[in-house]
Motif scaffolding. Sequence first.
Motif, PDB file in Angstrom:
ATOM      1  N   UNK A  51       0.831  -1.201   0.000  1.00  0.00           N
ATOM      2  CA  UNK A  51       0.000   0.000   0.000  1.00  0.00           C
ATOM      3  C   UNK A  51       0.870   1.257   0.000  1.00  0.00           C
ATOM      4  N   UNK A  52       1.971   1.215   0.742  1.00  0.00           N
ATOM      5  CA  UNK A  52       2.874   2.361   0.756  1.00  0.00           C
ATOM      6  C   UNK A  52       3.457   2.628  -0.632  1.00  0.00           C
ATOM      7  N   UNK A  53       3.783   1.556  -1.352  1.00  0.00           N
ATOM      8  CA  UNK A  53       4.334   1.750  -2.694  1.00  0.00           C
ATOM      9  C   UNK A  53       3.286   2.373  -3.614  1.00  0.00           C
ATOM     10  N   UNK A  54       2.042   1.917  -3.514  1.00  0.00           N
ATOM     11  CA  UNK A  54       0.987   2.512  -4.327  1.00  0.00           C
ATOM     12  C   UNK A  54       0.700   3.952  -3.905  1.00  0.00           C
ATOM     13  N   UNK A  55       0.876   4.248  -2.609  1.00  0.00           N
ATOM     14  CA  UNK A  55       0.745   5.630  -2.146  1.00  0.00           C
ATOM     15  C   UNK A  55       1.823   6.507  -2.784  1.00  0.00           C
ATOM     16  N   UNK A  56       3.022   5.970  -2.902  1.00  0.00           N
ATOM     17  CA  UNK A  56       4.102   6.718  -3.557  1.00  0.00           C
ATOM     18  C   UNK A  56       3.801   6.954  -5.036  1.00  0.00           C
ATOM     19  N   UNK A  57       3.160   5.977  -5.673  1.00  0.00           N
ATOM     20  CA  UNK A  57       2.744   6.166  -7.062  1.00  0.00           C
ATOM     21  C   UNK A  57       1.700   7.283  -7.146  1.00  0.00           C
ATOM     22  N   UNK A  58       0.730   7.256  -6.228  1.00  0.00           N
ATOM     23  CA  UNK A  58      -0.299   8.296  -6.205  1.00  0.00           C
ATOM     24  C   UNK A  58       0.329   9.670  -5.981  1.00  0.00           C
ATOM     25  N   UNK A  59       1.312   9.744  -5.088  1.00  0.00           N
ATOM     26  CA  UNK A  59       1.998  11.017  -4.824  1.00  0.00           C
ATOM     27  C   UNK A  59       2.700  11.524  -6.078  1.00  0.00           C
ATOM     28  N   UNK A  60       3.310  10.613  -6.829  1.00  0.00           N
ATOM     29  CA  UNK A  60       3.975  11.005  -8.069  1.00  0.00           C
ATOM     30  C   UNK A  60       2.967  11.510  -9.101  1.00  0.00           C
ATOM     31  N   UNK A  61       1.798  10.875  -9.165  1.00  0.00           N
ATOM     32  CA  UNK A  61       0.789  11.263 -10.149  1.00  0.00           C
ATOM     33  C   UNK A  61       0.181  12.626  -9.851  1.00  0.00           C
ATOM     34  N   UNK A  62       0.213  13.060  -8.592  1.00  0.00           N
ATOM     35  CA  UNK A  62      -0.461  14.296  -8.203  1.00  0.00           C
ATOM     36  C   UNK A  62       0.119  15.532  -8.877  1.00  0.00           C
TER      37      UNK A  62
END
Length: 271
Positions: free
Chosen positions: A167-178
Motif C-alpha cells: 500500500x505504501x508503494x501505491x501511495x508513492x505512485x499516487x503522490x507522483x501522479x499528483x
Amino acid sequence: MTETLTLPQATSTGASALDARGISAWFGGRKVLSRVSLEMPAGRVTALIGPSGCGKSTFLRILNRMHELIPGAELAGEVLLDGEDIYARGRRLTDARRRIGMVFQKPNPFPAMSVYDNVTAGLKLTGVRASGAVKDDLVEECLSKAGLWKEVRDRLRQPGGALSGGQQQRLCIARSLAVRPRILLMDEPCSALDPTSTRRIEETIRDLAEEVTIVIVTHNMQQAARVSDQCAFFLAEQGTPGRIVEHGPTPAMFSAPSDRRTADYVEGRFG
C-alpha cells in the motif's frame, strides 16, 4: 490564487516521448555507462533489464536529473523530452522533476504525514497552489489511479507509514501522479513486495500506461514480459561500462532475441 488541475490523457498533452541519445556516465572518474541511446515511446512501458551492476538504475536516474546530484558524477549526451533536452542550459531542475516522476525500490512515503497529505505533498514542492476542493478531488483521483482508493478512503487522515508495504508503494505512485508527470520512472518497484502486492502494482502499471509513459527497471523477467511493451537489455562485461546489447518489442526480445547474450539472460543462464 489557485490552480485547477486535470489529469492528462495519452495525447500530446499527456504522455510524452523520452529519447536518450549517446548517454555516458561517470562516478569519480570511473565510466559506468557508454553511449547508451534509447527511444521510450509515449504511452508505452519500457523495461530495462540486465544483471546487477550494468548501469540500469544509473540510466534511470539520469532520465530525471538525479545523477547530477551525486558528488563526483559526470554525464555526456542528451535526454530529450518531446524533443527538448532536459539538461539544456537554462532548463530548471524543478521542471524536469515535475514532468518526470520517480518511484523508488523501497517505498518512501512521509511516515508521519497522513495518507491525504502524502498525496498532495508534491504540489507544495513544485509550487502548485490548489483549493481544498481541488485537492480533495485530486487525492481521490490519484489514489484511484494507483489502485488504492477503496482500501484507504476511510483512513485518509491516518499516517501513511501505517499502511502495508504494498500500500505504501501505491501511495508513492499516487503522490507522483499528483503533480501530473508525463513520464513515470520506476526502479524495481516490486522487489520488496509480496506476490499479491506485486500483482496489484503490475495492474496499476498497465492501467497508467494509457496516459503516462513508464520506464521500469526490473530483475524479474516474468514481470518484464507481463507489463512492458518494449525491453532494453543492459550488460557490462569484464569491467567495461554498461551498454545496451539490444532493445525491441518485448515479445521479440523474449522469443527471438538477435543476440545470444540476450537469450542467455532472459532464459536464466546468468544474471
